[in-house]
Design a protein around this motif. Structure first.
Motif, PDB file in Angstrom:
ATOM      1  N   UNK A 144       8.737 -16.824   4.544  1.00  0.00           N
ATOM      2  CA  UNK A 144       8.150 -16.169   3.364  1.00  0.00           C
ATOM      3  C   UNK A 144       6.933 -15.346   3.749  1.00  0.00           C
ATOM      4  N   UNK A 168       3.014 -24.666  -5.045  1.00  0.00           N
ATOM      5  CA  UNK A 168       4.442 -24.612  -4.729  1.00  0.00           C
ATOM      6  C   UNK A 168       4.791 -25.219  -3.383  1.00  0.00           C
ATOM      7  N   UNK A 223      17.033 -15.365  -0.439  1.00  0.00           N
ATOM      8  CA  UNK A 223      16.102 -15.949   0.530  1.00  0.00           C
ATOM      9  C   UNK A 223      16.856 -16.706   1.612  1.00  0.00           C
ATOM     10  N   UNK A 282      17.439  -7.584   1.505  1.00  0.00           N
ATOM     11  CA  UNK A 282      16.488  -7.889   0.436  1.00  0.00           C
ATOM     12  C   UNK A 282      16.261  -6.714  -0.511  1.00  0.00           C
ATOM     13  N   UNK A 301       4.657 -11.075  -5.873  1.00  0.00           N
ATOM     14  CA  UNK A 301       4.629 -10.031  -4.850  1.00  0.00           C
ATOM     15  C   UNK A 301       6.017  -9.759  -4.292  1.00  0.00           C
ATOM     16  N   UNK A 302       6.734 -10.804  -3.905  1.00  0.00           N
ATOM     17  CA  UNK A 302       8.052 -10.599  -3.297  1.00  0.00           C
ATOM     18  C   UNK A 302       9.038  -9.934  -4.260  1.00  0.00           C
ATOM     19  N   UNK A 319       2.651 -14.799  -4.097  1.00  0.00           N
ATOM     20  CA  UNK A 319       3.639 -14.120  -3.271  1.00  0.00           C
ATOM     21  C   UNK A 319       5.056 -14.436  -3.732  1.00  0.00           C
ATOM     22  N   UNK A 320       5.339 -15.730  -3.914  1.00  0.00           N
ATOM     23  CA  UNK A 320       6.705 -16.126  -4.281  1.00  0.00           C
ATOM     24  C   UNK A 320       7.060 -15.602  -5.667  1.00  0.00           C
ATOM     25  N   UNK A 340       6.715 -11.306   3.425  1.00  0.00           N
ATOM     26  CA  UNK A 340       5.744 -10.802   2.438  1.00  0.00           C
ATOM     27  C   UNK A 340       4.670  -9.937   3.068  1.00  0.00           C
ATOM     28  N   UNK A 383      17.139  -7.316   7.426  1.00  0.00           N
ATOM     29  CA  UNK A 383      16.277  -7.992   6.436  1.00  0.00           C
ATOM     30  C   UNK A 383      15.980  -7.036   5.291  1.00  0.00           C
ATOM     31  N   UNK A 384      15.637  -5.803   5.660  1.00  0.00           N
ATOM     32  CA  UNK A 384      15.260  -4.847   4.620  1.00  0.00           C
ATOM     33  C   UNK A 384      16.428  -4.459   3.725  1.00  0.00           C
ATOM     34  N   UNK A 396      15.032 -10.006  -4.666  1.00  0.00           N
ATOM     35  CA  UNK A 396      14.241 -11.169  -5.035  1.00  0.00           C
ATOM     36  C   UNK A 396      13.744 -11.070  -6.461  1.00  0.00           C
ATOM     37  N   UNK A 447       8.376  -6.279  -4.450  1.00  0.00           N
ATOM     38  CA  UNK A 447       8.618  -5.493  -3.249  1.00  0.00           C
ATOM     39  C   UNK A 447      10.090  -5.421  -2.878  1.00  0.00           C
ATOM     40  N   UNK A 448      10.842  -6.438  -3.244  1.00  0.00           N
ATOM     41  CA  UNK A 448      12.246  -6.518  -2.825  1.00  0.00           C
ATOM     42  C   UNK A 448      13.148  -6.751  -4.034  1.00  0.00           C
TER      43      UNK A 448
END
Lengths: 393, 54, 214
Positions: free
Chosen positions: B48, B12, A153, A87, A134-135, A130-131, B52, A83-84, A142, A138-139
């Protein structure tokens, strides 16, 4: 599952179920947080166990075979490497740029994820924040145009599904059916203020926000509450234990007055809500919790487990031992820097102080991560000793 | 154990209602269509939330 | 010690940011002499010392230290125009870095802020510092104290590597070495050959002061 294994499994389930009701079982249960150390013990690197679920499973089966444990937590701390890497994380590192694995997963605190001016946005709609912000911060994968972001995603979903099926499902399933060892946790989450710190404002950020943006911190915790509760309860696997693992990060860095104002309200509510769903919060009470024991005693009795890192354990048992089940107490500092006999003596005193009345699970004070985190011979000897000495007469 | 997932509120967050408003021909879909749609929204959301906060 | 700036000490000690900022602005506006500027800095130092005491007494926690360091940093920026080219007087020198392989620095940075407030000249090597970088810096600045900070249990071994490198370079006897961070203990201190260990920034600073005053 053979009859022998079935019998072992049932004994262990009953042992722990009785213990957490703060009653005396047949003997003190034993478990610890084995993470990447299990890989090292099998001769695997951090990269091996984070990216290859078969090697991860093998490491855990070896722990099951060689250490007298009654249950094992799923390897949450090993983390899902793919995952890390897919992303493009900026925060977690398993290997260096030459591909050489680190001896311990490196975790850098995320920088500039949320500015203090963005509190109103986070509070209004955390999911949207977040969407949209933040995401991507961080990544790296994204932080691209919508099509590429959607693709990243999508990939993450597939990787995640396989990880849950193998690193958690298959691994824990085999521990149960082949070794009679039940999996300890069903899921994990964090308390809202810890989430705010870890994934949005950082430790320095929250430390000054609680002085300069008091109301906003409180509102942010409220806004994040349903998110963190959902994380705990969505898609729970079946299994005998209702534990939800919650590492507690910021409390012991806050003076009690600040703890009460900023941490406690959503902390207590999360615990009560989980209990109302017949789940048992298993809190990793990192640091020294003595200044906050009065708050612990306000929690519903005999419904919470606390893995306690530091403190005078006898005092702890006297103080909160009738409210929560105490887990831990065996310092890896002693496991690693004493003789076998000294380590066993230490364990003996722990059992004497903490076992009476039930409500005690024996284990190490920290998660086992780096290769030298636990001297295996001493650890084996101590667990074996506790299995014999921890019998309730 | 009876788990009540807390309600989610977000601009959303997708719902079946929003979906059939945009696609009125799906108004009379079988129940499984609605269920799978909602399940996929929940699963996506869980994904998500996990990435997150990990 | 001048009582003229006692209110500055108090404001910092009580973590009253607004009061401190106002007091410093007023002091700067009054156009202090070089000696008075030193007094103001000393007032801040005493305030930070008081914060350290309150931390040791269990009144303040790490979150308060972080806030104090942040307020102090802002305060020092306000005072910058008054402080002469020579800077303020120092009581000792510290070379510090996170152990090889350790990327954490919050605790180290709190310690640095408190050491600077206490009057030390601090050379911060940053994170994940290789043993030879420690050696190089120690040769260059000849500090009184070398600090190695770590959060990972992994770092307990690499702290030993740094100390061995200092020994091999013939520098070990000329400095005091302190190891700091959550996983350190007396047993670790003995094992790696450090002079002291600290899991508490305030007591760490006190030990360093004792070393240079002696």
């Amino acid at each position: 599952m053979s009859d022998d294994v079935q019998k072992l499994l049932q004994e262990r389930v009953e042992r722990i179920t009785t213990t957490i009701k703060i009653e005396e079982p047949d003997r003190v249960p034993i478990t610890s947080m084995f993470e990447t150390w299990a890989g090292h013990y099998s001769g695997y690197s951090v990269t091996d166990v984070a990216f290859n679920y078969d090697k991860l499973a093998e490491s855990f089966y070896k722990v099951a075979e060689e250490f007298e444990v009654d249950t094992l937590p799923p390897p949450l701390g090993v983390r899902c490497g793919p995952i890390y890497t897919t992303l493009g994380t900026k925060e977690f590192s398993f290997f260096n740029k030459d591909g050489v694995p680190h001896a311990s997963i490196q975790h850098m605190e995320g920088k500039d994820i949320m500015s203090v001016e963005e509190y109103p946005e986070l509070i209004k709609d955390p999911y949207k924040f977040i969407i949209e912000k933040q995401l991507p911060r961080r990544y790296k994968a994204l932080d691209q145009a919508p099509d590429k972001k959607a693709e990243a995603l999508g990939k993450a979903c597939f990787i995640y599904e396989k990880y849950i099926a193998n690193a958690v499902g298959k691994l824990c399933g085999t521990l149960e059916t082949k070794y009679g060892i039940p999996a300890l946790f069903k899921s994990s989450t964090e308390m809202p203020l810890d989430a705010l710190m870890d994934y949005f404002r950082g430790f320095r950020g929250v430390s000054v926000d609680i002085r300069r943006n008091k109301e906003q911190v409180i509102e942010a915790c409220e806004a994040l509450y349903p998110v963190m509760l959902r994380r705990a309860v969505q898609n729970l696997p079946s299994g005998p234990f209702p534990f939800i693992f919650i590492p507690l990060h910021i409390p012991t860095y806050l003076k009690p007055k600040d703890f009460e104002t900023f941490y406690y309200p959503t902390f207590k509510r999360m615990i009560e809500d989980l209990i109302s769903f017949d789940l048992t919060p298993a809190l990793f009470m990192e640091g020294n919790w003595e200044p906050y024991y009065d708050y612990i005693n306000e929690l519903p009795k005999k419904k919470v487990v606390g893995l306690i890192e530091h403190g005078d354990f006898k005092k702890t048992k006297d103080n909160i031992g009738k409210t929560i089940t105490i887990w831990g107490g065996m310092p890896i500092d002693v496991i690693n820097n004493s003789t076998k006999e000294e380590a066993i003596d230490y364990a003996k005193k722990l059992i004497d102080d903490l076992a009476p009345g039930g409500g005690y699970i024996f284990g190490c004070d920290k998660s086992l991560l780096a290769p030298n985190d636990a001297n295996p011979e001493n650890l084996k000897a101590v667990f074996k000793f506790v299995k014999e000495y921890g019998v309730y007469k | 154990m009876i788990i009540k997932l807390p309600a989610l509120e977000s601009e959303l967050f997708d719902t079946w209602e929003k979906h059939i408003e945009a696609n009125p021909e799906l108004k009379n879909s079988p129940i499984e269509a609605k269920e799978e749609f909602e399940r996929s929204v929940d699963e996506y959301y869980a994904m998500i939330m996990l990435i997150s906060t990990m | 010690m001048s009582v003229k700036y006692q209110h500055i000490t108090e404001a910092l000690a009580q973590l009253e940011e607004e009061a401190l900022v106002q007091a410093l602005k007023d002091a700067v506006e009054a156009g202090p002499s070089a000696e008075e500027a030193q007094d103001i800095v000393n007032a801040c130092t005493m305030g930070m010392e008081r914060v350290g005491d309150l931390f040791e007494e269990g009144e303040y926690f790490v979150g308060d230290l972080i806030y104090a360091a942040d307020i102090l940093k802002g305060g020092m920026e306000l005072l910058a125009p008054c402080i002469g080219a020579g800077g303020v007087s120092k009581i000792g020198k510290l070379v510090i870095g996170s152990a090889p392989g350790d990327l954490h620095d919050i605790g180290k940075n709190i310690f640095i802020a408190m050491m600077e407030a206490a009057g030390f000249e601090v050379h911060d090597l940053g994170i994940d510092v290789a043993p030879d970088k420690f050696v190089e810096k120690v040769k260059e600045v000849q500090p009184d104290i070398v600090g190695i900070s770590g959060l990972l249990t992994l770092s307990l071994d690499t702290m030993g590597d740094v100390i061995n490198a200092l020994k091999q370079a013939g520098l070990r006897d000329g400095v005091k070495v302190m190891i700091g961070g959550n996983p350190v203990s007396e047993a670790v201190q003995k094992r790696v050959g450090a002079d002291a260990h600290s899991t508490n920034a305030a007591t760490g600073v006190k030990q360093c002061k004792e070393w240079v005053v002696a």
